[in-house]
Motif scaffolding. Sequence first.
Motif, PDB file in Angstrom:
ATOM      1  N   VAL A  59     -14.037  26.313 -10.238  1.00  0.00           N
ATOM      2  CA  VAL A  59     -12.913  25.879  -9.400  1.00  0.00           C
ATOM      3  C   VAL A  59     -12.058  24.923 -10.233  1.00  0.00           C
ATOM      4  N   ASN A  60     -10.733  24.962 -10.019  1.00  0.00           N
ATOM      5  CA  ASN A  60      -9.832  24.002 -10.660  1.00  0.00           C
ATOM      6  C   ASN A  60      -9.707  22.777  -9.768  1.00  0.00           C
ATOM      7  N   VAL A  61     -10.079  21.613 -10.303  1.00  0.00           N
ATOM      8  CA  VAL A  61     -10.030  20.365  -9.533  1.00  0.00           C
ATOM      9  C   VAL A  61      -8.936  19.479 -10.123  1.00  0.00           C
ATOM     10  N   THR A  62      -7.992  19.051  -9.265  1.00  0.00           N
ATOM     11  CA  THR A  62      -6.944  18.116  -9.676  1.00  0.00           C
ATOM     12  C   THR A  62      -7.172  16.792  -8.962  1.00  0.00           C
ATOM     13  N   ILE A  63      -7.265  15.706  -9.755  1.00  0.00           N
ATOM     14  CA  ILE A  63      -7.421  14.365  -9.185  1.00  0.00           C
ATOM     15  C   ILE A  63      -6.088  13.639  -9.367  1.00  0.00           C
ATOM     16  N   SER A  64      -5.454  13.309  -8.238  1.00  0.00           N
ATOM     17  CA  SER A  64      -4.134  12.683  -8.266  1.00  0.00           C
ATOM     18  C   SER A  64      -4.279  11.167  -8.354  1.00  0.00           C
ATOM     19  N   CYS A  65      -3.486  10.555  -9.226  1.00  0.00           N
ATOM     20  CA  CYS A  65      -3.489   9.094  -9.376  1.00  0.00           C
ATOM     21  C   CYS A  65      -2.053   8.603  -9.221  1.00  0.00           C
ATOM     22  N   GLN A  66      -1.654   8.284  -7.982  1.00  0.00           N
ATOM     23  CA  GLN A  66      -0.310   7.796  -7.708  1.00  0.00           C
ATOM     24  C   GLN A  66      -0.265   6.303  -7.969  1.00  0.00           C
ATOM     25  N   VAL A  67       0.704   5.873  -8.763  1.00  0.00           N
ATOM     26  CA  VAL A  67       0.773   4.485  -9.207  1.00  0.00           C
ATOM     27  C   VAL A  67       2.156   3.925  -8.929  1.00  0.00           C
ATOM     28  N   ALA A  68       2.192   2.675  -8.480  1.00  0.00           N
ATOM     29  CA  ALA A  68       3.447   1.940  -8.334  1.00  0.00           C
ATOM     30  C   ALA A  68       3.249   0.558  -8.930  1.00  0.00           C
ATOM     31  N   GLY A  69       4.313  -0.010  -9.516  1.00  0.00           N
ATOM     32  CA  GLY A  69       4.192  -1.335 -10.094  1.00  0.00           C
ATOM     33  C   GLY A  69       5.408  -1.719 -10.904  1.00  0.00           C
ATOM     34  N   VAL A  70       5.640  -2.997 -11.057  1.00  0.00           N
ATOM     35  CA  VAL A  70       6.724  -3.542 -11.867  1.00  0.00           C
ATOM     36  C   VAL A  70       6.109  -4.544 -12.832  1.00  0.00           C
ATOM     37  N   PRO A  71       6.258  -4.344 -14.154  1.00  0.00           N
ATOM     38  CA  PRO A  71       6.945  -3.237 -14.846  1.00  0.00           C
ATOM     39  C   PRO A  71       6.187  -1.914 -14.678  1.00  0.00           C
ATOM     40  N   GLY A  95       0.819  -1.198   0.000  1.00  0.00           N
ATOM     41  CA  GLY A  95       0.000   0.000   0.000  1.00  0.00           C
ATOM     42  C   GLY A  95       0.855   1.250   0.000  1.00  0.00           C
ATOM     43  N   PHE A  96       0.194   2.377   0.196  1.00  0.00           N
ATOM     44  CA  PHE A  96       0.886   3.662   0.241  1.00  0.00           C
ATOM     45  C   PHE A  96       0.949   4.125   1.695  1.00  0.00           C
ATOM     46  N   TYR A  97       2.173   4.330   2.172  1.00  0.00           N
ATOM     47  CA  TYR A  97       2.388   4.773   3.545  1.00  0.00           C
ATOM     48  C   TYR A  97       2.709   6.258   3.516  1.00  0.00           C
ATOM     49  N   ALA A  98       1.985   7.037   4.320  1.00  0.00           N
ATOM     50  CA  ALA A  98       2.164   8.490   4.343  1.00  0.00           C
ATOM     51  C   ALA A  98       2.724   8.895   5.693  1.00  0.00           C
ATOM     52  N   SER A 117       2.897  16.308   4.207  1.00  0.00           N
ATOM     53  CA  SER A 117       2.646  14.875   4.092  1.00  0.00           C
ATOM     54  C   SER A 117       3.293  14.368   2.828  1.00  0.00           C
ATOM     55  N   VAL A 118       4.036  13.236   2.935  1.00  0.00           N
ATOM     56  CA  VAL A 118       4.686  12.599   1.799  1.00  0.00           C
ATOM     57  C   VAL A 118       4.424  11.100   1.896  1.00  0.00           C
ATOM     58  N   SER A 119       4.184  10.464   0.756  1.00  0.00           N
ATOM     59  CA  SER A 119       3.864   9.039   0.715  1.00  0.00           C
ATOM     60  C   SER A 119       4.994   8.255   0.086  1.00  0.00           C
ATOM     61  N   ILE A 120       5.049   6.954   0.435  1.00  0.00           N
ATOM     62  CA  ILE A 120       5.983   6.008  -0.159  1.00  0.00           C
ATOM     63  C   ILE A 120       5.200   4.743  -0.471  1.00  0.00           C
ATOM     64  N   ALA A 121       5.483   4.153  -1.622  1.00  0.00           N
ATOM     65  CA  ALA A 121       4.746   2.965  -2.037  1.00  0.00           C
ATOM     66  C   ALA A 121       5.524   1.723  -1.651  1.00  0.00           C
ATOM     67  N   VAL A 122       4.818   0.764  -1.055  1.00  0.00           N
ATOM     68  CA  VAL A 122       5.360  -0.560  -0.763  1.00  0.00           C
ATOM     69  C   VAL A 122       4.530  -1.541  -1.583  1.00  0.00           C
ATOM     70  N   THR A 123       5.180  -2.227  -2.532  1.00  0.00           N
ATOM     71  CA  THR A 123       4.415  -3.046  -3.463  1.00  0.00           C
ATOM     72  C   THR A 123       5.155  -4.327  -3.767  1.00  0.00           C
TER      73      THR A 123
END
Length: 623
Positions: A179-191, A123-126, A137-143
Amino acid sequence: EYPLHRHVSGFTSSLRTSSAEAFLPTAVDLANGLHRPHQKPAILRKISAAQQLSASEVVTHLGQTVVLASGTLSVLLHCEAVGNPKPTISWAKNGEEVKYNDRMLLQPDDSLQILAPVEADVGFYACNASNALGSDSVSIAVTLAGKPLIKASRATVINTELPAVTVDIGSIVKTIQRVNVTISCQVAGVPEAEITWFKNKVKLSSAHHLHDGSLLIANVSLSDQGLYSCKAANLRGEVTESSQLLVLEPPRPLPYLEDLTAVLSSAGTTTRSVLTSPSGTKMTVSPESSALIGCAVDGHPTPNITWLYSGEPLSLQHHLLAAGRILQILNVSDAADGEFSCLAQNEAGSLTQKTSLAIQEYRWSVDKLMACSASCGHKGVQLPQLSCLLDGVEVNISHCKEKPKPALHPVACNRRDCPSRWMVTSWSPCTRSCGGGIQMRRVTCQRLTAKGSSVPMSNEACAQVSKRPVDTQNCNRQPCVEWVASSWGQCNGPCIGPRLAVQHRQIFCQTKDGTSVSPDQCSALPRPLSTQNCWTDICGVHWRVVTWGTSAFQSRRVDCVHVRTNKPVLEHHCSWRPRPANWQRCNIMPCENGTLLRGGEAVRHGWRKEGRAVSQKCSTGPC
């Protein structure tokens, strides 16, 4: 330089979602003991390959991605932050607070250690750093090596003030327009995974994407509402997360309310209506009447409406119509002078509109005079003109019909001599009823004085004022017409009763000289009959009977015969007449001298002999 994002070994690191100042300290800054008074928290990002102390232990800093292997026994996630006051560190996984246990450990330096990691730990750890001045706040992905992993949120974000908002995919976003709406999609994976965006399952063009795979929806409007999906795909598989965007519109006033017009048309003429407004409106009503108060508002989603009277919930008798947008006061006399208000609320905000009712009475007024009834002469009068007033404003006179009218005294006016004018009598009867006649009347020049007398004047005096009216005119110029009938036709029809056969003739409208014209020109005259009942020769029949017989049961012959020829015809020709009886009983009354009629013979009864009656036949003459 520390960028906000970067691809590391084919993985997308987290976006920075910080409210801190855009100051990212370097390692040199930390080594020199950098101190900034009253500084918001800032977390150190180290963009480098993950350090492996051994095959079984991985140590990494935020901004990197950890790929678990089958031999990994420990993962240590470092989080270093600066700020003044010193920030407080907390950890969250996929948006939820980490619950520490014997495998999930918080180290003294605020690092998070995961012992014997398993697939459930992916998951994503923040790391969240906060103090009184703000947070970072900063996140790191563990996958695992395999299909991609998307950092998703299940939060609901409501924005009614900020000009821009940023959320993680999976959130429900409710925001006002523009209003300006930004939807963030953080992705991790191999490949490495490829990101594709969809709106309502329709693929969006790359023009909507930001360079880090996020989606920007600029200047949001109602047409931007929908379900936005982020699909991350690599050779091992794909995963999709979605966010629902709902555009909010605060309640706003409308200039009209269609439902109020419809309800008012069925409520009766005595019901008054008024619309509330933010600045307040006013309506004057008569006692005992009813009133309709409309709350014309719009918004998205549809606002909920609450009615108040003088700031308090309604206690008087009322009805709510049109989904609460119309308040019906059944008897305004139940409410003293006060203010009604409607409170419209939705997630985007609220709006209060108000109106006040003033209960007034109608009264008659005689301040005006009607026009004079004559321009000259001796009969000109003016009557006071009645008007109905409500709070000093003239209204329809029907509102005062139940009030007693004041006494009206006529006022003399225009009492002066009239100018000379032509006087005419009525037209005489027309000399002919049709074909052109003449009517006549008398024309004289006279002057009416202020005392009411009429003075003859010369024709020249009136000719100077107007042209002399004619004293002769043509009349009844229509042609003289009459109804004309042809001879009666043959009498036809079955003989079912006296004079029930039918015969016809033609009826014409024509002038006196025999010219046929339209029947409409004879419409004023009584029209002769074109059909009548008649008597045919075959109907001249009757029943013929003969004399009765002489037995105890008498009979006779009954035949249907023609009246003129006296010859028998079929009986059905006489069926419309009652048929005479053809048999009857006779001599049923007792005879004299103890004789009775029996079977057409008389029997005389004598004395009893040897215990039995003795009888003999006797005369069979009439009794």
